[in-house]
Design a protein around this motif. Structure first.
Motif, PDB file in Angstrom:
ATOM      1  N   VAL A  88      74.547  38.605 -19.757  1.00  0.00           N
ATOM      2  CA  VAL A  88      73.817  38.740 -18.499  1.00  0.00           C
ATOM      3  C   VAL A  88      72.971  40.009 -18.607  1.00  0.00           C
ATOM      4  N   PRO A  89      71.928  40.121 -17.805  1.00  0.00           N
ATOM      5  CA  PRO A  89      71.069  41.309 -17.880  1.00  0.00           C
ATOM      6  C   PRO A  89      71.839  42.605 -17.620  1.00  0.00           C
ATOM      7  N   GLY A  90      71.502  43.631 -18.382  1.00  0.00           N
ATOM      8  CA  GLY A  90      72.173  44.920 -18.264  1.00  0.00           C
ATOM      9  C   GLY A  90      71.763  45.791 -17.096  1.00  0.00           C
ATOM     10  N   PRO A  91      70.464  45.865 -16.741  1.00  0.00           N
ATOM     11  CA  PRO A  91      70.075  46.795 -15.673  1.00  0.00           C
ATOM     12  C   PRO A  91      70.826  46.630 -14.352  1.00  0.00           C
ATOM     13  N   PRO A  92      71.082  45.414 -13.864  1.00  0.00           N
ATOM     14  CA  PRO A  92      71.849  45.315 -12.618  1.00  0.00           C
ATOM     15  C   PRO A  92      73.286  45.810 -12.773  1.00  0.00           C
ATOM     16  N   LYS A  93      73.871  45.595 -13.943  1.00  0.00           N
ATOM     17  CA  LYS A  93      75.248  46.061 -14.170  1.00  0.00           C
ATOM     18  C   LYS A  93      75.290  47.585 -14.186  1.00  0.00           C
ATOM     19  N   ARG A  94      74.266  48.207 -14.773  1.00  0.00           N
ATOM     20  CA  ARG A  94      74.209  49.668 -14.774  1.00  0.00           C
ATOM     21  C   ARG A  94      74.069  50.174 -13.333  1.00  0.00           C
ATOM     22  N   PHE A  95      73.235  49.529 -12.559  1.00  0.00           N
ATOM     23  CA  PHE A  95      73.057  49.880 -11.152  1.00  0.00           C
ATOM     24  C   PHE A  95      74.393  49.766 -10.417  1.00  0.00           C
ATOM     25  N   ALA A  96      75.141  48.709 -10.686  1.00  0.00           N
ATOM     26  CA  ALA A  96      76.448  48.513 -10.049  1.00  0.00           C
ATOM     27  C   ALA A  96      77.408  49.646 -10.423  1.00  0.00           C
ATOM     28  N   GLY A 141      76.769  45.102  -6.661  1.00  0.00           N
ATOM     29  CA  GLY A 141      75.677  45.970  -7.091  1.00  0.00           C
ATOM     30  C   GLY A 141      74.508  45.185  -7.661  1.00  0.00           C
ATOM     31  N   CYS A 142      74.815  44.100  -8.371  1.00  0.00           N
ATOM     32  CA  CYS A 142      73.759  43.252  -8.932  1.00  0.00           C
ATOM     33  C   CYS A 142      72.972  42.563  -7.823  1.00  0.00           C
ATOM     34  N   ARG A 143      73.667  42.153  -6.771  1.00  0.00           N
ATOM     35  CA  ARG A 143      72.989  41.516  -5.632  1.00  0.00           C
ATOM     36  C   ARG A 143      72.086  42.528  -4.920  1.00  0.00           C
ATOM     37  N   ILE A 144      72.571  43.752  -4.758  1.00  0.00           N
ATOM     38  CA  ILE A 144      71.749  44.802  -4.146  1.00  0.00           C
ATOM     39  C   ILE A 144      70.537  45.085  -5.030  1.00  0.00           C
ATOM     40  N   PHE A 145      70.751  45.135  -6.339  1.00  0.00           N
ATOM     41  CA  PHE A 145      69.662  45.335  -7.303  1.00  0.00           C
ATOM     42  C   PHE A 145      68.600  44.256  -7.113  1.00  0.00           C
ATOM     43  N   ALA A 146      69.027  43.007  -6.998  1.00  0.00           N
ATOM     44  CA  ALA A 146      68.086  41.894  -6.816  1.00  0.00           C
ATOM     45  C   ALA A 146      67.316  42.041  -5.498  1.00  0.00           C
ATOM     46  N   LEU A 147      68.006  42.442  -4.433  1.00  0.00           N
ATOM     47  CA  LEU A 147      67.329  42.662  -3.152  1.00  0.00           C
ATOM     48  C   LEU A 147      66.278  43.768  -3.263  1.00  0.00           C
ATOM     49  N   LEU A 148      66.621  44.834  -3.964  1.00  0.00           N
ATOM     50  CA  LEU A 148      65.680  45.937  -4.147  1.00  0.00           C
ATOM     51  C   LEU A 148      64.483  45.517  -4.996  1.00  0.00           C
ATOM     52  N   MET A 149      64.721  44.614  -5.961  1.00  0.00           N
ATOM     53  CA  MET A 149      63.604  44.086  -6.747  1.00  0.00           C
ATOM     54  C   MET A 149      62.696  43.237  -5.861  1.00  0.00           C
ATOM     55  N   ARG A 150      63.296  42.402  -5.027  1.00  0.00           N
ATOM     56  CA  ARG A 150      62.513  41.553  -4.119  1.00  0.00           C
ATOM     57  C   ARG A 150      61.689  42.396  -3.155  1.00  0.00           C
ATOM     58  N   ALA A 151      62.259  43.528  -2.730  1.00  0.00           N
ATOM     59  CA  ALA A 151      61.563  44.407  -1.797  1.00  0.00           C
ATOM     60  C   ALA A 151      60.516  45.276  -2.492  1.00  0.00           C
ATOM     61  N   GLY A 152      60.466  45.236  -3.809  1.00  0.00           N
ATOM     62  CA  GLY A 152      59.505  46.025  -4.564  1.00  0.00           C
ATOM     63  C   GLY A 152      59.933  47.451  -4.826  1.00  0.00           C
ATOM     64  N   VAL A 153      61.177  47.798  -4.454  1.00  0.00           N
ATOM     65  CA  VAL A 153      61.686  49.148  -4.698  1.00  0.00           C
ATOM     66  C   VAL A 153      61.945  49.347  -6.191  1.00  0.00           C
ATOM     67  N   PRO A 155      60.798  47.929  -9.790  1.00  0.00           N
ATOM     68  CA  PRO A 155      59.757  47.076 -10.383  1.00  0.00           C
ATOM     69  C   PRO A 155      60.361  45.944 -11.203  1.00  0.00           C
ATOM     70  N   GLU A 156      59.704  44.792 -11.184  1.00  0.00           N
ATOM     71  CA  GLU A 156      60.169  43.653 -11.968  1.00  0.00           C
ATOM     72  C   GLU A 156      60.254  43.973 -13.448  1.00  0.00           C
ATOM     73  N   SER A 157      59.456  44.913 -13.907  1.00  0.00           N
ATOM     74  CA  SER A 157      59.466  45.273 -15.324  1.00  0.00           C
ATOM     75  C   SER A 157      60.799  45.878 -15.754  1.00  0.00           C
ATOM     76  N   VAL A 158      61.581  46.376 -14.814  1.00  0.00           N
ATOM     77  CA  VAL A 158      62.897  46.941 -15.142  1.00  0.00           C
ATOM     78  C   VAL A 158      63.817  45.842 -15.659  1.00  0.00           C
ATOM     79  N   CYS A 159      63.682  44.654 -15.083  1.00  0.00           N
ATOM     80  CA  CYS A 159      64.536  43.544 -15.501  1.00  0.00           C
ATOM     81  C   CYS A 159      63.858  42.230 -15.160  1.00  0.00           C
ATOM     82  N   GLU A 160      63.039  41.759 -16.038  1.00  0.00           N
ATOM     83  CA  GLU A 160      62.307  40.509 -15.814  1.00  0.00           C
ATOM     84  C   GLU A 160      63.243  39.320 -15.616  1.00  0.00           C
ATOM     85  N   SER A 161      64.389  39.322 -16.310  1.00  0.00           N
ATOM     86  CA  SER A 161      65.264  38.152 -16.289  1.00  0.00           C
ATOM     87  C   SER A 161      66.268  38.146 -15.149  1.00  0.00           C
ATOM     88  N   CYS A 162      66.179  39.125 -14.253  1.00  0.00           N
ATOM     89  CA  CYS A 162      67.231  39.183 -13.232  1.00  0.00           C
ATOM     90  C   CYS A 162      66.705  39.406 -11.830  1.00  0.00           C
TER      91      CYS A 162
END
Length: 174
Positions: A88-96, A141-153, A155-162
């Motif tokens: 699974v993508p690493g950036p959301p796990k690191r955020f968690a 934490g991964c769900r919060i990460f996804a919400l923050l990506m959707r809100a533009g906080v 950037p999608e470039s941090v994790c394109e696959s998640c």
């Protein structure tokens, strides 16, 4: 030939985080967090709260390499499960892990100061999130990460696959 393409820790940087992450190992670590946090809650052992906080900080900063719990889960328990790794993508796990650190570091400070009620509340929060991860594969934490990506906080470039808010993972249907 494969050894020539393997990236070393020195090449990635000591404070790098793996990407992708093995979700099975992450869930095993979360199970360990549940166990350790429940013991800390039941016993009031300050040293254990400090150790739990250290583990979150270590995992957020450098992935599993500095975390005894992660090392145990990935090197001892995971090979004995017979389960195939699930990347699974690493950036959301690191955020968690960073969220876990943001909760457990104050818990450790409060534990040292003797404020048990607040420590117990923070440990219950950690237990709840870790149970969701370890038992149900729901990474808060991964769900919060996804919400923050959707809100533009974030950037999608941090994790394109998640960046799927529904929690879809690469290789899995949405």
């Amino acid at each position: 030939m494969a050894a020539a393409t393997k990236t070393t820790t020195a090449q990635r940087g000591f404070f790098s985080f793996p990407n992708p992450v093995n979700e099975v190992s992450a869930r095993l670590v979360a199970g360990g967090v549940v166990l350790l946090s429940a013991i800390a809650l039941a016993t009031g052992w300050t040293w254990l709260v400090v150790a739990i906080a250290y583990g979150f900080v270590a995992r957020a900063l450098a992935g599993p390499r500095l975390s005894p719990l992660s090392q145990f889960a990935t090197r001892v328990i995971m090979p004995r499960t017979g389960l195939a790794p699930r990347p699974v993508p690493g950036p959301p796990k690191r955020f968690a892990q960073a969220i876990g650190a943001a909760i457990t570091v104050p818990a450790a400070v409060l534990a040292v100061l003797g404020d048990r009620t607040e420590v117990d509340v923070l440990l219950v929060l950690i237990i709840a999130a870790a149970v969701l991860e370890s038992v149900f594969a729901i990474c808060v934490g991964c769900r919060i990460f996804a919400l923050l990506m959707r809100a533009g906080v974030i950037p999608e470039s941090v994790c394109e696959s998640c960046n799927d808010i529904r929690g879809a993972r690469p290789g899995r249907p949405s």
